[in-house]
Design an enzyme around this catalytic site. Structure first.
Site, PDB file in Angstrom:
ATOM      1  N   HIS A  68      76.189 -93.070  23.289  1.00 23.00           N
ATOM      2  CA  HIS A  68      77.486 -93.394  22.700  1.00 23.00           C
ATOM      3  C   HIS A  68      77.720 -94.908  22.727  1.00 23.00           C
ATOM      4  O   HIS A  68      78.027 -95.523  21.705  1.00 23.00           O
ATOM      5  CB  HIS A  68      78.599 -92.650  23.460  1.00 23.00           C
ATOM      6  CG  HIS A  68      79.955 -92.854  22.890  1.00 23.00           C
ATOM      7  ND1 HIS A  68      80.560 -91.935  22.071  1.00 23.00           N
ATOM      8  CD2 HIS A  68      80.837 -93.878  23.011  1.00 23.00           C
ATOM      9  CE1 HIS A  68      81.756 -92.371  21.726  1.00 23.00           C
ATOM     10  NE2 HIS A  68      81.940 -93.560  22.281  1.00 23.00           N
ATOM     11  N   GLU A  69      77.552 -95.505  23.902  1.00 22.96           N
ATOM     12  CA  GLU A  69      77.808 -96.951  24.041  1.00 22.96           C
ATOM     13  C   GLU A  69      76.786 -97.783  23.276  1.00 22.96           C
ATOM     14  O   GLU A  69      77.133 -98.788  22.650  1.00 22.96           O
ATOM     15  CB  GLU A  69      77.857 -97.354  25.515  1.00 22.96           C
ATOM     16  CG  GLU A  69      79.017 -96.764  26.287  1.00 22.96           C
ATOM     17  CD  GLU A  69      80.383 -96.983  25.640  1.00 22.96           C
ATOM     18  OE1 GLU A  69      80.594 -98.017  24.978  1.00 22.96           O
ATOM     19  OE2 GLU A  69      81.258 -96.104  25.792  1.00 22.96           O
TER      20      GLU A  69
ATOM     21  N   HIS B 241      77.712 -98.000  19.618  1.00 21.20           N
ATOM     22  CA  HIS B 241      78.661 -99.082  19.304  1.00 21.20           C
ATOM     23  C   HIS B 241      77.934-100.424  19.216  1.00 21.20           C
ATOM     24  O   HIS B 241      78.107-101.175  18.258  1.00 21.20           O
ATOM     25  CB  HIS B 241      79.726 -99.206  20.410  1.00 21.20           C
ATOM     26  CG  HIS B 241      80.696 -98.086  20.480  1.00 21.20           C
ATOM     27  ND1 HIS B 241      81.475 -97.678  19.428  1.00 21.20           N
ATOM     28  CD2 HIS B 241      81.050 -97.296  21.531  1.00 21.20           C
ATOM     29  CE1 HIS B 241      82.250 -96.685  19.810  1.00 21.20           C
ATOM     30  NE2 HIS B 241      82.005 -96.426  21.080  1.00 21.20           N
TER      31      HIS B 241
ATOM     32  N   ASP C 165      88.204 -94.351  20.294  1.00 21.69           N
ATOM     33  CA  ASP C 165      87.556 -95.026  19.166  1.00 21.69           C
ATOM     34  C   ASP C 165      88.173 -94.573  17.844  1.00 21.69           C
ATOM     35  O   ASP C 165      88.430 -95.394  16.960  1.00 21.69           O
ATOM     36  CB  ASP C 165      86.055 -94.715  19.135  1.00 21.69           C
ATOM     37  CG  ASP C 165      85.338 -95.111  20.406  1.00 21.69           C
ATOM     38  OD1 ASP C 165      85.768 -96.086  21.054  1.00 21.69           O
ATOM     39  OD2 ASP C 165      84.338 -94.442  20.751  1.00 21.69           O
TER      40      ASP C 165
END
Length: 180
Positions: A4-5, A8, A81
């Site tokens: 997930h990170e 980004h 988000d």
């Protein structure tokens, strides 16, 4: 969480007019976040172009896009988000005059700007419906862009996520060294 990170960060790094990644962590914070990706502008940056805001929306959607690509599932991890991407897209259309259809017309007023800034729409119900449609279209388009970037860079997505999972926190320099 690592995917997930990195989603980004990778979307941010692969776009022009996007602030550089300074830090990525999967260590939970007290505010409820399970991790974060920190981007910091390199100079005093007070105004944003339409392209910069669209890129920012794409970065917000990068975490969810990574989950979809890698796990073929989605989680609640992207809730903040989604909120931020939607808020930016709505502001582009209602406050910043960045809609081709509406142009430089203020469709929203901000009340108590320094006390939380609740917004009030100043338009007809038909226009509100069109604003909603454009917000959805804009966020979807940027999500598609994020998905495309991550799909094209799948090997780096896997490599960086593995590295982040093992280290828990990495610097922007470490991230860029692996990316290149």
């Amino acid at each position: 969480m690592a995917y997930h990170e990195i989603g980004h960060a990778l979307v941010a790094a692969k776009q022009q007019d996007s602030a550089p990644v300074q830090k990525i962590t999967i260590i939970p914070r007290t505010s409820g976040a399970l991790g974060y990706t920190m981007q910091v502008e390199q100079d005093n940056h007070y105004l944003m172009t339409k392209e910069e805001i669209e890129n920012k929306i794409a970065v917000y959607t990068g975490g969810r896009a990574a989950e979809e690509i890698v796990f073929d599932k989605i989680s609640t991890g992207a809730s903040n988000d989604i909120e931020q991407a939607t808020k930016l897209a709505r502001a582009m259309i209602t406050r910043y005059g960045m809609s081709d259809d509406f142009g430089m017309v203020a469709l929203e007023n901000i009340n108590n700007q320094y006390l939380g800034g609740d917004a009030t729409l100043a338009c007809s119900a038909e226009t509100q419906t069109e604003i909603d449609r454009q917000v959805i279209e804009l966020v979807k388009k940027q999500h598609e862009k994020a998905t495309e970037i991550l799909s094209e860079n799948r090997e780096k997505l896997d490599e960086l996520a593995k590295f982040l999972y093992e280290k828990e926190t990495i610097t922007g320099d470490e991230f860029m060294k692996i990316l290149k």
